[in-house]
Each structure stands twice: as structure tokens, then as C-alpha cells.
Scaffold this motif. Structure first.
Motif, short mmCIF file in Angstrom:
data_model
loop_
_atom_site.label_atom_id
_atom_site.label_comp_id
_atom_site.label_asym_id
_atom_site.label_seq_id
_atom_site.Cartn_x
_atom_site.Cartn_y
_atom_site.Cartn_z
N ASP A 1 0.83 -1.20 0.00
CA ASP A 1 0.00 0.00 0.00
C ASP A 1 0.87 1.25 0.00
N LYS A 2 1.93 1.26 0.77
CA LYS A 2 2.84 2.40 0.81
C LYS A 2 3.48 2.63 -0.56
N MET A 3 3.94 1.55 -1.17
CA MET A 3 4.58 1.67 -2.49
C MET A 3 3.58 2.17 -3.53
N GLN A 4 2.35 1.69 -3.47
CA GLN A 4 1.34 2.13 -4.42
C GLN A 4 0.96 3.59 -4.17
N ALA A 5 0.95 4.01 -2.91
CA ALA A 5 0.66 5.42 -2.60
C ALA A 5 1.74 6.32 -3.19
N ILE A 6 2.98 5.93 -3.05
CA ILE A 6 4.09 6.72 -3.58
C ILE A 6 4.01 6.80 -5.10
N ALA A 7 3.66 5.67 -5.72
CA ALA A 7 3.61 5.61 -7.19
C ALA A 7 2.32 6.21 -7.76
N GLY A 8 1.37 6.56 -6.89
CA GLY A 8 0.10 7.11 -7.37
C GLY A 8 -0.80 6.07 -7.99
#
Length: 89
Positions: free
Chosen positions: A24-31
């Protein structure tokens, strides 16, 4: 043998919970599309609370998000209460 199986399940659910927080954190950073909060809370509810708290600290993710933080805390308090009740009675 039951203790070994329960320990493996506990470690597995907490590992999976931490991986989902990281994703979830990685997807948040990647938009990109995020992991639904309901899924993260369900993982905590079924035993992944320690992994959820560890992931929040390690990845600095969802630490101030409300009502998510409150809901996670309620799950943790209920689980601790259930454990105390289990061992007392």
C-alpha cells in the motif's frame, strides 16, 4: 503440535499484513490504486495486529490517518481483552 501450527499461522498472517502495508505504501508513492483500508483492518482483525503496528512504524505509513488509526487501536484493545479473558477463565 497445535502450538507449532498456531505459531506458524500467527507468523504467516503478521508477515502477510506487513507485506500488504508495504504494498500500500509503495502504491501510494507511485500514485497507483491502493490496498483498501478495509482489507488492512481485516488482516489486523484476524490476527495481524502486531504486524500492522510494526509495519506502520517501519514504513511510516498510515500513522496519522483517521479513522483508520482509531479503528486499528480498537481492534488491538478488543484482542488484548479477549486474550486476557481467555487466560483468566
Amino acid at each position: 503440535m497445535l502450538i507449532v501450527i498456531l505459531t506458524i499461522l500467527f507468523l504467516a498472517i503478521n508477515g502477510w499484513t506487513m507485506l500488504m502495508f508495504k504494498l500500500d505504501k509503495m502504491q501510494a508513492i507511485a500514485g497507483e490504486r491502493r490496498v483498501p483500508e478495509a482489507n488492512l483492518l481485516m488482516l489486523a482483525f484476524i490476527g495481524g495486529t502486531p504486524g500492522a503496528f510494526a509495519a506502520r512504524h517501519l514504513f511510516r505509513h498510515k500513522t496519522r490517518k483517521e479513522p483508520f488509526s482509531t479503528q486499528l487501536m480498537v481492534i488491538a484493545v478488543v484482542q488484548v481483552g479477549a486474550l486476557i479473558g481467555w487466560f483468566l477463565f
